[in-house]
Design a protein around this motif. Structure first.
Motif, PDB file in Angstrom:
ATOM      1  N   LEU A  88      -6.785   6.989  -1.113  1.00 29.70           N
ATOM      2  CA  LEU A  88      -6.981   6.253  -2.360  1.00 29.70           C
ATOM      3  C   LEU A  88      -7.799   7.157  -3.280  1.00 29.70           C
ATOM      4  CD1 LEU A  88      -6.802   3.742  -4.158  1.00 29.70           C
ATOM      5  CD2 LEU A  88      -8.920   2.938  -3.067  1.00 29.70           C
ATOM      6  N   ILE A  89      -7.239   7.468  -4.426  1.00 29.89           N
ATOM      7  CA  ILE A  89      -7.935   8.283  -5.427  1.00 29.89           C
ATOM      8  C   ILE A  89      -8.588   7.325  -6.412  1.00 29.89           C
ATOM      9  CG2 ILE A  89      -7.707  10.057  -7.200  1.00 29.89           C
ATOM     10  CD1 ILE A  89      -4.994  10.810  -5.793  1.00 29.89           C
ATOM     11  N   ILE A  90      -9.913   7.440  -6.545  1.00 28.99           N
ATOM     12  CA  ILE A  90     -10.650   6.582  -7.481  1.00 28.99           C
ATOM     13  C   ILE A  90     -11.238   7.454  -8.587  1.00 28.99           C
ATOM     14  CG2 ILE A  90     -12.577   4.991  -7.798  1.00 28.99           C
ATOM     15  CD1 ILE A  90     -12.320   4.296  -4.794  1.00 28.99           C
ATOM     16  N   PHE A  91     -10.861   7.149  -9.818  1.00 33.31           N
ATOM     17  CA  PHE A  91     -11.466   7.772 -10.986  1.00 33.31           C
ATOM     18  C   PHE A  91     -12.398   6.741 -11.597  1.00 33.31           C
ATOM     19  CE2 PHE A  91      -7.183  10.071 -11.318  1.00 33.31           C
ATOM     20  CZ  PHE A  91      -7.634  11.173 -10.620  1.00 33.31           C
ATOM     21  N   ASP A  92     -13.696   7.031 -11.571  1.00 38.00           N
ATOM     22  CA  ASP A  92     -14.688   6.062 -12.035  1.00 38.00           C
ATOM     23  C   ASP A  92     -15.313   6.521 -13.347  1.00 38.00           C
ATOM     24  OD1 ASP A  92     -16.228   3.790 -12.004  1.00 38.00           O
ATOM     25  OD2 ASP A  92     -17.525   4.433 -10.362  1.00 38.00           O
ATOM     26  N   GLU A  93     -15.747   5.553 -14.133  1.00 39.49           N
ATOM     27  CA  GLU A  93     -16.385   5.807 -15.436  1.00 39.49           C
ATOM     28  C   GLU A  93     -15.445   6.578 -16.357  1.00 39.49           C
ATOM     29  OE1 GLU A  93     -19.010   4.251 -16.238  1.00 39.49           O
ATOM     30  OE2 GLU A  93     -19.830   3.709 -14.300  1.00 39.49           O
ATOM     31  N   VAL A  94     -14.208   6.094 -16.476  1.00 42.73           N
ATOM     32  CA  VAL A  94     -13.207   6.787 -17.286  1.00 42.73           C
ATOM     33  C   VAL A  94     -13.188   6.341 -18.746  1.00 42.73           C
ATOM     34  CG1 VAL A  94     -11.700   7.273 -15.330  1.00 42.73           C
ATOM     35  CG2 VAL A  94     -11.373   5.181 -16.642  1.00 42.73           C
ATOM     36  N   ALA A 103      -3.366  10.498 -18.481  1.00 41.25           N
ATOM     37  CA  ALA A 103      -2.720  11.163 -17.340  1.00 41.25           C
ATOM     38  C   ALA A 103      -2.127  10.167 -16.348  1.00 41.25           C
ATOM     39  CB  ALA A 103      -3.715  12.077 -16.630  1.00 41.25           C
ATOM     40  N   MET A 104      -2.530   8.915 -16.416  1.00 41.00           N
ATOM     41  CA  MET A 104      -2.013   7.934 -15.466  1.00 41.00           C
ATOM     42  C   MET A 104      -0.500   7.779 -15.594  1.00 41.00           C
ATOM     43  SD  MET A 104      -4.504   7.215 -13.583  1.00 41.00           S
ATOM     44  CE  MET A 104      -5.111   8.858 -13.965  1.00 41.00           C
ATOM     45  N   LYS A 105       0.040   7.962 -16.808  1.00 44.60           N
ATOM     46  CA  LYS A 105       1.502   7.851 -16.950  1.00 44.60           C
ATOM     47  C   LYS A 105       2.201   9.002 -16.232  1.00 44.60           C
ATOM     48  CE  LYS A 105       1.617   9.866 -21.577  1.00 44.60           C
ATOM     49  NZ  LYS A 105       1.803   9.534 -22.983  1.00 44.60           N
ATOM     50  N   TYR A 106       1.555  10.165 -16.143  1.00 43.09           N
ATOM     51  CA  TYR A 106       2.156  11.295 -15.428  1.00 43.09           C
ATOM     52  C   TYR A 106       2.068  11.098 -13.921  1.00 43.09           C
ATOM     53  CZ  TYR A 106       2.075  13.143 -20.084  1.00 43.09           C
ATOM     54  OH  TYR A 106       2.264  13.282 -21.426  1.00 43.09           O
ATOM     55  N   PHE A 107       0.986  10.481 -13.461  1.00 44.11           N
ATOM     56  CA  PHE A 107       0.908  10.126 -12.042  1.00 44.11           C
ATOM     57  C   PHE A 107       2.027   9.135 -11.712  1.00 44.11           C
ATOM     58  CE2 PHE A 107      -3.270  12.048 -12.079  1.00 44.11           C
ATOM     59  CZ  PHE A 107      -3.454  12.448 -10.763  1.00 44.11           C
ATOM     60  N   CYS A 108       2.242   8.173 -12.583  1.00 46.96           N
ATOM     61  CA  CYS A 108       3.267   7.153 -12.360  1.00 46.96           C
ATOM     62  C   CYS A 108       4.668   7.772 -12.347  1.00 46.96           C
ATOM     63  CB  CYS A 108       3.173   6.100 -13.457  1.00 46.96           C
ATOM     64  SG  CYS A 108       4.349   4.747 -13.275  1.00 46.96           S
ATOM     65  N   GLU A 109       4.952   8.628 -13.314  1.00 49.36           N
ATOM     66  CA  GLU A 109       6.296   9.196 -13.448  1.00 49.36           C
ATOM     67  C   GLU A 109       6.569  10.330 -12.460  1.00 49.36           C
ATOM     68  OE1 GLU A 109       6.393  10.447 -17.525  1.00 49.36           O
ATOM     69  OE2 GLU A 109       6.353   8.392 -18.279  1.00 49.36           O
ATOM     70  N   ASN A 110       5.592  11.196 -12.245  1.00 52.37           N
ATOM     71  CA  ASN A 110       5.829  12.425 -11.489  1.00 52.37           C
ATOM     72  C   ASN A 110       5.254  12.438 -10.084  1.00 52.37           C
ATOM     73  OD1 ASN A 110       7.015  13.356 -13.869  1.00 52.37           O
ATOM     74  ND2 ASN A 110       5.086  14.179 -14.619  1.00 52.37           N
ATOM     75  N   ALA A 111       4.374  11.498  -9.763  1.00 54.57           N
ATOM     76  CA  ALA A 111       3.744  11.495  -8.436  1.00 54.57           C
ATOM     77  C   ALA A 111       3.443  10.064  -7.986  1.00 54.57           C
ATOM     78  CB  ALA A 111       2.479  12.343  -8.469  1.00 54.57           C
ATOM     79  N   PRO A 112       4.460   9.207  -7.911  1.00 52.58           N
ATOM     80  CA  PRO A 112       4.209   7.811  -7.550  1.00 52.58           C
ATOM     81  C   PRO A 112       3.737   7.630  -6.108  1.00 52.58           C
ATOM     82  CG  PRO A 112       6.558   8.241  -7.638  1.00 52.58           C
ATOM     83  CD  PRO A 112       5.869   9.477  -8.159  1.00 52.58           C
ATOM     84  N   GLU A 113       3.851   8.661  -5.299  1.00 56.76           N
ATOM     85  CA  GLU A 113       3.408   8.578  -3.905  1.00 56.76           C
ATOM     86  C   GLU A 113       1.885   8.592  -3.767  1.00 56.76           C
ATOM     87  OE1 GLU A 113       4.226  12.975  -4.750  1.00 56.76           O
ATOM     88  OE2 GLU A 113       5.040  11.051  -5.363  1.00 56.76           O
ATOM     89  N   TYR A 114       1.182   8.932  -4.854  1.00 58.87           N
ATOM     90  CA  TYR A 114      -0.286   8.935  -4.834  1.00 58.87           C
ATOM     91  C   TYR A 114      -0.791   7.579  -5.300  1.00 58.87           C
ATOM     92  CZ  TYR A 114      -0.145  13.899  -3.972  1.00 58.87           C
ATOM     93  OH  TYR A 114       0.086  15.118  -3.404  1.00 58.87           O
ATOM     94  N   HIS A 115      -1.798   7.066  -4.609  1.00 56.75           N
ATOM     95  CA  HIS A 115      -2.396   5.772  -4.937  1.00 56.75           C
ATOM     96  C   HIS A 115      -3.640   6.049  -5.781  1.00 56.75           C
ATOM     97  CE1 HIS A 115      -0.392   3.455  -1.435  1.00 56.75           C
ATOM     98  NE2 HIS A 115       0.340   4.503  -1.781  1.00 56.75           N
ATOM     99  N   VAL A 116      -3.576   5.699  -7.056  1.00 51.75           N
ATOM    100  CA  VAL A 116      -4.637   6.021  -8.006  1.00 51.75           C
ATOM    101  C   VAL A 116      -5.190   4.741  -8.620  1.00 51.75           C
ATOM    102  CG1 VAL A 116      -5.236   7.295 -10.097  1.00 51.75           C
ATOM    103  CG2 VAL A 116      -3.466   8.189  -8.575  1.00 51.75           C
ATOM    104  N   ALA A 117      -6.522   4.621  -8.619  1.00 52.80           N
ATOM    105  CA  ALA A 117      -7.196   3.489  -9.252  1.00 52.80           C
ATOM    106  C   ALA A 117      -8.302   4.025 -10.159  1.00 52.80           C
ATOM    107  CB  ALA A 117      -7.786   2.561  -8.199  1.00 52.80           C
ATOM    108  N   CYS A 118      -8.393   3.469 -11.351  1.00 54.05           N
ATOM    109  CA  CYS A 118      -9.432   3.847 -12.311  1.00 54.05           C
ATOM    110  C   CYS A 118     -10.352   2.652 -12.541  1.00 54.05           C
ATOM    111  CB  CYS A 118      -8.830   4.228 -13.655  1.00 54.05           C
ATOM    112  SG  CYS A 118      -7.687   5.592 -13.625  1.00 54.05           S
ATOM    113  N   ALA A 119     -11.605   2.946 -12.827  1.00 53.55           N
ATOM    114  CA  ALA A 119     -12.557   1.897 -13.173  1.00 53.55           C
ATOM    115  C   ALA A 119     -13.419   2.386 -14.324  1.00 53.55           C
ATOM    116  CB  ALA A 119     -13.440   1.546 -11.972  1.00 53.55           C
ATOM    117  N   GLY A 120     -13.798   1.443 -15.165  1.00 53.32           N
ATOM    118  CA  GLY A 120     -14.665   1.818 -16.263  1.00 53.32           C
ATOM    119  C   GLY A 120     -15.205   0.613 -17.003  1.00 53.32           C
TER     120      GLY A 120
END
Length: 131
Positions: A88-94, A103-120
């Motif tokens: 689980l990749i957590i990007f905090d204080e974004v 960049a989240m749209k590029y994770f979605c389109e090009n790397a959907p196998e990665y689980h990414v969560a942002c908080a802020g």
């Protein structure tokens, strides 16, 4: 104490339509805690990146939109391996990092196998200003 949001996060994790998650809210309500706890319970590894404490992480998103290059830089800086489906990749204080949110749209389109969560905090204000 069981939190209702944990069930929603579990559904997100297992969804075939999963996209990067953005968890927004006021300060000090437990956004970071719940994401870290979710990672501890349901993933082999959690890669945590705080953009307020480590401003150098921002440069990884300023110089490229290539998800693989971003991940390589994050692994080097964080000193840990990021494995698809298992980390689980957590990007905090974004909230002050529009390039990270973008960049989240590029994770979605090009790397959907990665689980990414942002908080802020006050993330809604930051999202409003992104084109």
């Amino acid at each position: 104490m069981e939190r209702l949001i944990m069930k929603q996060l579990f559904k997100w994790k297992n969804s075939p339509y999963r996209k990067p998650l953005i968890l927004k809210g006021v300060r000090q309500v437990g956004k970071t805690w719940i994401l870290k706890e979710f990672g501890r319970q349901y993933y082999e590894n959690t890669a945590y990146f705080n953009f307020d404490e480590n401003e150098e992480y921002r440069q990884f998103f300023e110089t490229t939109k290539d998800v693989n290059r971003i991940l390589q830089n994050l692994m080097l800086a964080g000193g840990q391996k990021i494995t698809p489906e298992k980390t689980l990749i957590i990007f905090d204080e974004v909230q002050d990092c529009p390039k990270v949110i973008n960049a989240m749209k590029y994770f979605c389109e090009n790397a959907p196998e990665y689980h990414v969560a942002c908080a802020g905090s006050l993330l809604g204000i930051a999202l409003r200003d992104i084109n």
